[in-house]
Scaffold this active site. Structure first.
Site, PDB file in Angstrom:
ATOM      1  N   GLY A  12      -9.991  -0.882   2.507  1.00 28.85           N
ATOM      2  CA  GLY A  12      -9.332   0.821   1.676  1.00 28.85           C
ATOM      3  C   GLY A  12     -10.735   1.059   0.584  1.00 28.85           C
ATOM      4  O   GLY A  12     -11.399   0.852   0.830  1.00 28.85           O
ATOM      5  N   ASP A  14     -10.439   1.064  -2.404  1.00 34.63           N
ATOM      6  CA  ASP A  14     -10.936  -0.112  -3.432  1.00 34.63           C
ATOM      7  C   ASP A  14     -11.345  -1.191  -2.844  1.00 34.63           C
ATOM      8  O   ASP A  14     -12.380  -1.760  -3.389  1.00 34.63           O
ATOM      9  CB  ASP A  14      -9.790  -0.270  -4.044  1.00 34.63           C
ATOM     10  CG  ASP A  14      -9.077   1.143  -5.160  1.00 34.63           C
ATOM     11  OD1 ASP A  14      -9.381   2.219  -4.760  1.00 34.63           O
ATOM     12  OD2 ASP A  14      -8.119   0.779  -5.746  1.00 34.63           O
ATOM     13  N   ASP A  57      -2.496 -10.861   8.630  1.00 33.00           N
ATOM     14  CA  ASP A  57      -1.525  -9.996   7.715  1.00 33.00           C
ATOM     15  C   ASP A  57      -0.612  -9.872   6.378  1.00 33.00           C
ATOM     16  O   ASP A  57      -0.498 -10.717   6.870  1.00 33.00           O
ATOM     17  CB  ASP A  57      -0.620  -9.620   8.618  1.00 33.00           C
ATOM     18  CG  ASP A  57       0.246  -8.210   8.887  1.00 33.00           C
ATOM     19  OD1 ASP A  57       0.282  -8.841   7.519  1.00 33.00           O
ATOM     20  OD2 ASP A  57      -0.157  -7.280   9.203  1.00 33.00           O
ATOM     21  N   ALA A  80      -4.484  -5.275  -1.026  1.00 32.63           N
ATOM     22  CA  ALA A  80      -3.838  -5.140   0.687  1.00 32.63           C
ATOM     23  C   ALA A  80      -2.373  -4.332   0.015  1.00 32.63           C
ATOM     24  O   ALA A  80      -1.890  -5.054  -0.678  1.00 32.63           O
ATOM     25  CB  ALA A  80      -3.739  -5.476   1.464  1.00 32.63           C
ATOM     26  N   SER A  83       0.143   1.381   0.338  1.00 32.75           N
ATOM     27  CA  SER A  83       0.007   2.590  -0.564  1.00 32.75           C
ATOM     28  C   SER A  83       0.420   3.635  -0.956  1.00 32.75           C
ATOM     29  O   SER A  83      -0.202   4.023  -2.419  1.00 32.75           O
ATOM     30  CB  SER A  83      -1.599   1.983  -1.723  1.00 32.75           C
ATOM     31  OG  SER A  83      -2.166   2.705  -0.211  1.00 32.75           O
ATOM     32  N   THR A 124      -0.209  -1.048 -10.592  1.00 29.00           N
ATOM     33  CA  THR A 124      -0.506   0.645 -10.870  1.00 29.00           C
ATOM     34  C   THR A 124       0.743   1.729 -11.718  1.00 29.00           C
ATOM     35  O   THR A 124       2.425   0.937 -12.599  1.00 29.00           O
ATOM     36  CB  THR A 124       0.368   0.458  -9.171  1.00 29.00           C
ATOM     37  OG1 THR A 124       0.216   2.849  -9.268  1.00 29.00           O
ATOM     38  CG2 THR A 124       1.713   0.377  -8.590  1.00 29.00           C
ATOM     39  N   GLU A 126       2.492   3.206 -11.321  1.00 29.93           N
ATOM     40  CA  GLU A 126       4.025   4.616 -10.592  1.00 29.93           C
ATOM     41  C   GLU A 126       5.044   3.510 -11.031  1.00 29.93           C
ATOM     42  O   GLU A 126       6.125   3.977 -10.795  1.00 29.93           O
ATOM     43  CB  GLU A 126       3.868   4.029  -8.973  1.00 29.93           C
ATOM     44  CG  GLU A 126       2.661   5.548  -8.801  1.00 29.93           C
ATOM     45  CD  GLU A 126       2.910   7.101  -8.959  1.00 29.93           C
ATOM     46  OE1 GLU A 126       4.766   6.522  -8.617  1.00 29.93           O
ATOM     47  OE2 GLU A 126       3.308   7.360  -8.800  1.00 29.93           O
ATOM     48  N   TYR A 148       7.786   2.114  -3.150  1.00 31.00           N
ATOM     49  CA  TYR A 148       6.483   1.452  -3.278  1.00 31.00           C
ATOM     50  C   TYR A 148       5.935   0.456  -5.156  1.00 31.00           C
ATOM     51  O   TYR A 148       5.561  -0.390  -4.953  1.00 31.00           O
ATOM     52  CB  TYR A 148       5.209   2.641  -3.062  1.00 31.00           C
ATOM     53  CG  TYR A 148       4.209   2.470  -4.058  1.00 31.00           C
ATOM     54  CD1 TYR A 148       3.119   1.365  -3.406  1.00 31.00           C
ATOM     55  CD2 TYR A 148       3.776   2.767  -5.104  1.00 31.00           C
ATOM     56  CE1 TYR A 148       1.983   0.987  -3.769  1.00 31.00           C
ATOM     57  CE2 TYR A 148       2.624   2.714  -5.385  1.00 31.00           C
ATOM     58  CZ  TYR A 148       1.553   2.243  -4.886  1.00 31.00           C
ATOM     59  OH  TYR A 148       0.113   1.087  -5.024  1.00 31.00           O
ATOM     60  N   LYS A 152       5.815  -2.769  -6.068  1.00 28.63           N
ATOM     61  CA  LYS A 152       4.757  -3.354  -7.142  1.00 28.63           C
ATOM     62  C   LYS A 152       5.616  -3.945  -8.339  1.00 28.63           C
ATOM     63  O   LYS A 152       4.814  -4.949  -9.044  1.00 28.63           O
ATOM     64  CB  LYS A 152       4.144  -2.345  -7.065  1.00 28.63           C
ATOM     65  CG  LYS A 152       3.376  -1.402  -6.585  1.00 28.63           C
ATOM     66  CD  LYS A 152       1.580  -2.394  -6.452  1.00 28.63           C
ATOM     67  CE  LYS A 152       0.774  -1.710  -4.773  1.00 28.63           C
ATOM     68  NZ  LYS A 152      -0.641  -2.581  -5.128  1.00 28.63           N
TER      69      LYS A 152
HETATM   70  P1  NAP Z   1      -6.171   1.946   1.121  1.00 30.65           P
HETATM   71  O1  NAP Z   1      -6.824   2.797   0.630  1.00 30.65           O
HETATM   72  O2  NAP Z   1      -4.113   2.547   0.920  1.00 30.65           O
HETATM   73  O3  NAP Z   1      -5.879   0.598   1.197  1.00 30.65           O
HETATM   74  C1  NAP Z   1      -4.894  -0.692   1.080  1.00 30.65           C
HETATM   75  C2  NAP Z   1      -5.470  -1.894   1.779  1.00 30.65           C
HETATM   76  O4  NAP Z   1      -4.492  -2.285   2.298  1.00 30.65           O
HETATM   77  C3  NAP Z   1      -6.150  -0.690   3.508  1.00 30.65           C
HETATM   78  O5  NAP Z   1      -6.835  -1.343   4.183  1.00 30.65           O
HETATM   79  C4  NAP Z   1      -4.818  -1.624   4.347  1.00 30.65           C
HETATM   80  O6  NAP Z   1      -4.768  -1.540   6.061  1.00 30.65           O
HETATM   81  C5  NAP Z   1      -3.960  -2.605   3.891  1.00 30.65           C
HETATM   82  N1  NAP Z   1      -2.576  -3.073   4.307  1.00 30.65           N
HETATM   83  C6  NAP Z   1      -1.946  -1.804   4.470  1.00 30.65           C
HETATM   84  N2  NAP Z   1      -1.144  -3.513   5.200  1.00 30.65           N
HETATM   85  C7  NAP Z   1      -1.607  -4.086   5.220  1.00 30.65           C
HETATM   86  C8  NAP Z   1      -1.203  -5.255   5.408  1.00 30.65           C
HETATM   87  N3  NAP Z   1       0.426  -5.967   6.433  1.00 30.65           N
HETATM   88  N4  NAP Z   1      -1.903  -6.971   5.382  1.00 30.65           N
HETATM   89  C9  NAP Z   1      -2.810  -6.871   5.395  1.00 30.65           C
HETATM   90  N5  NAP Z   1      -3.350  -5.725   5.159  1.00 30.65           N
HETATM   91  C10 NAP Z   1      -2.991  -4.317   4.791  1.00 30.65           C
HETATM   92  O7  NAP Z   1      -5.352   1.896  -1.082  1.00 30.65           O
HETATM   93  P2  NAP Z   1      -6.333   2.193  -2.145  1.00 30.65           P
HETATM   94  O8  NAP Z   1      -6.140   3.265  -2.725  1.00 30.65           O
HETATM   95  O9  NAP Z   1      -7.513   1.225  -1.760  1.00 30.65           O
HETATM   96  O10 NAP Z   1      -5.483   0.713  -3.408  1.00 30.65           O
HETATM   97  C11 NAP Z   1      -5.900  -0.635  -3.670  1.00 30.65           C
HETATM   98  C12 NAP Z   1      -5.035  -1.325  -3.876  1.00 30.65           C
HETATM   99  O11 NAP Z   1      -4.628  -0.669  -5.585  1.00 30.65           O
HETATM  100  C13 NAP Z   1      -3.371  -1.499  -3.060  1.00 30.65           C
HETATM  101  O12 NAP Z   1      -2.828  -2.405  -3.948  1.00 30.65           O
HETATM  102  C14 NAP Z   1      -2.855  -0.151  -3.916  1.00 30.65           C
HETATM  103  O13 NAP Z   1      -1.651   0.225  -3.942  1.00 30.65           O
HETATM  104  C15 NAP Z   1      -3.120  -0.115  -5.608  1.00 30.65           C
HETATM  105  N6  NAP Z   1      -3.740   0.978  -6.237  1.00 30.65           N
HETATM  106  C16 NAP Z   1      -3.600   2.121  -6.100  1.00 30.65           C
HETATM  107  C17 NAP Z   1      -3.880   2.988  -6.692  1.00 30.65           C
HETATM  108  C18 NAP Z   1      -5.148   4.034  -6.829  1.00 30.65           C
HETATM  109  O14 NAP Z   1      -4.500   5.470  -7.324  1.00 30.65           O
HETATM  110  N7  NAP Z   1      -6.047   4.803  -5.419  1.00 30.65           N
HETATM  111  C19 NAP Z   1      -3.663   3.428  -8.238  1.00 30.65           C
HETATM  112  C20 NAP Z   1      -2.691   2.108  -8.591  1.00 30.65           C
HETATM  113  C21 NAP Z   1      -2.271   0.702  -7.699  1.00 30.65           C
HETATM  114  P3  NAP Z   1      -5.170  -0.854   7.273  1.00 30.65           P
HETATM  115  O15 NAP Z   1      -6.185   0.526   6.986  1.00 30.65           O
HETATM  116  O16 NAP Z   1      -5.018  -1.472   8.159  1.00 30.65           O
HETATM  117  O17 NAP Z   1      -4.195   0.516   6.842  1.00 30.65           O
END
Ligand code: NAP
Length: 336
Positions: A12, A14, A57, A80, A83, A124, A126, A148, A152
């Site tokens: 993803g 991050d 997974d 993961a 998100s 998060t 959120e 979501y 979380k």
């Molecule tokens: P992201 O780009 O959506 O990455 C999420 C990752 O989780 C992807 O690699 C996805 O893989 C993987 N994933 C989803 N379902 C899964 C499963 N069942 N088993 C294993 N892997 C799975 O999110 P991000 O922006 O990097 O955020 C990283 C974390 O921080 C997340 O938990 C997000 O909720 C949290 N967060 C993000 C933000 C933000 O603004 N970015 C803010 C607060 C918190 P696939 O590619 O296969 O779908």
């Protein structure tokens, strides 16, 4: 000996920046990737030769345990998740099973297999939902407004319970991160939709347009459809934020930290700035569509990162205008 870090969600946004940061620091990095038909590694394609990939997974505790048993990490970053806050309304059960129960599986399997490992949980802003207090800090009550955020909050509370367990406490720090963006942000998020659309319009791109979350071309009849233009968010730059994750696990004691810029902007301001970068007036291209407005609204979200500054010595480095510029320039090159 090099430290070993295991990242779920490594492919993803991050996960990929954190991988690069940890490789630079001399870590051995491993991560969990969902198997897909094409073995497409997305954001980690450039570094896949330098890391150990485990297919698994979050919904399969067995796959988590086997990976941890083999890799034996010193640090685990649970990134993961399913998100998308808006997308979580369309799959409420998937959201709780992956984002909530999946995190619980990570904590439990780590306790069995690598009990000494330090864990980072991706919480998060959120979770604050519709907060009664602005700005929000580590003491602000949670009031989640989408599936979501509920998932979380469950994961967050299970992390705190595991941390406070008097008999066998686990080191789990939770980063309550406010929105952070980059050129690697998914195209289902508003910031990336804006920068990709501005780039496609500027480049006059008509074929192979990126799709929005409804499966429609992002730019149709020269227009970009968005939801609530007055929604306010605290937007930072993802590479700055993954540094905070690492800093949290370098502390002696596990804790919760708000990571934010402390500054808010509306979606309208983001669009105005992005179209300005390509020399266009956003008002000629952006239209609103109720399909992109969530059934229950969140906000205003504005973080107070004072504790992170005092304890971790962390501060955001990238300004709002620079963030928008970085994203637009990357999309101008990508969608040429
Ligand atoms: P992201 O780009 O959506 O990455 C999420 C990752 O989780 C992807 O690699 C996805 O893989 C993987 N994933 C989803 N379902 C899964 C499963 N069942 N088993 C294993 N892997 C799975 O999110 P991000 O922006 O990097 O955020 C990283 C974390 O921080 C997340 O938990 C997000 O909720 C949290 N967060 C993000 C933000 C933000 O603004 N970015 C803010 C607060 C918190 P696939 O590619 O296969 O779908």
């Amino acid at each position: 000996m090099a430290k070993r870090a295991f990242i779920t969600g490594i492919s993803g946004q991050d996960g990929s920046y954190l991988t690069e940061l940890l490789l630079d620091k001399g870590y051995e990095v491993g991560g969990l990737v969902r198997r897909n038909a094409t073995a497409e590694m997305g954001n980690i394609d450039d570094v896949k030769g330098e890391i150990k990939i485990y297919f698994g997974d979050l919904q399969s505790p067995e796959s988590i345990a086997l990976a941890l048993l083999d890799f034996k990490p010193d640090e685990i970053y649970n990134l993961a998740s399913f998100s998308s806050p808006l997308g979580s309304f369309a799959d409420k059960l998937g959201s709780i099973m992956i984002t909530g129960v999946g995190a619980f599986h990570v904590f439990e399997r780590a306790k069995d297999v690598v009990p000494e490992a330090k864990i980072y949980q991706a919480s998060t802003s959120e979770m604050f939902g519709a907060p009664k207090q602005v700005p929000q800090d580590e003491t602000t009550p949670f009031n989640p407004k989408n599936p979501y955020a509920v998932a979380k909050e469950y994961a967050h509370r299970m992390a705190v319970i595991a941390r406070e367990d008097k008999k066998s406490p686990q080191y789990i720090s939770c980063g309550i991160l406010f929105n952070h963006e980059s050129p690697r942000r998914g195209l289902n998020f508003v910031t990336r939709k804006i920068t990709a659309a501005a780039a496609c319009i500027k480049n006059g791109r008509k074929e192979d347009l990126p799709l929005n979350e409804m499966g429609e071309p992002l730019v149709k009849d020269g227009k970009l459809k968005l939801g609530d233009l007055e929604a306010k968010r605290d937007w930072g730059y993802a590479p700055d934020y993954v540094e905070a994750m690492w800093l949290m696990l370098q502390q002696e004691k596990a804790d919760d930290f708000v990571i934010a810029t402390g500054e808010t902007h509306t979606v309208r301001e983001f669009a105005e700035e992005a179209f300005k970068v390509v020399g266009l007036d956003w008002q000629n291209y952006v239209v609103t569509d109720p399909h992109f407005v969530p059934p229950v609204q969140t906000g205003p979200l504005q973080g107070n990162p004072a504790k992170a500054k005092a304890v971790l010595g962390w501060e955001p480095k990238t300004t709002f205008n620079d963030l928008v510029k970085i994203m637009v320039h990357a999309d101008l090159a990508k969608f040429s």
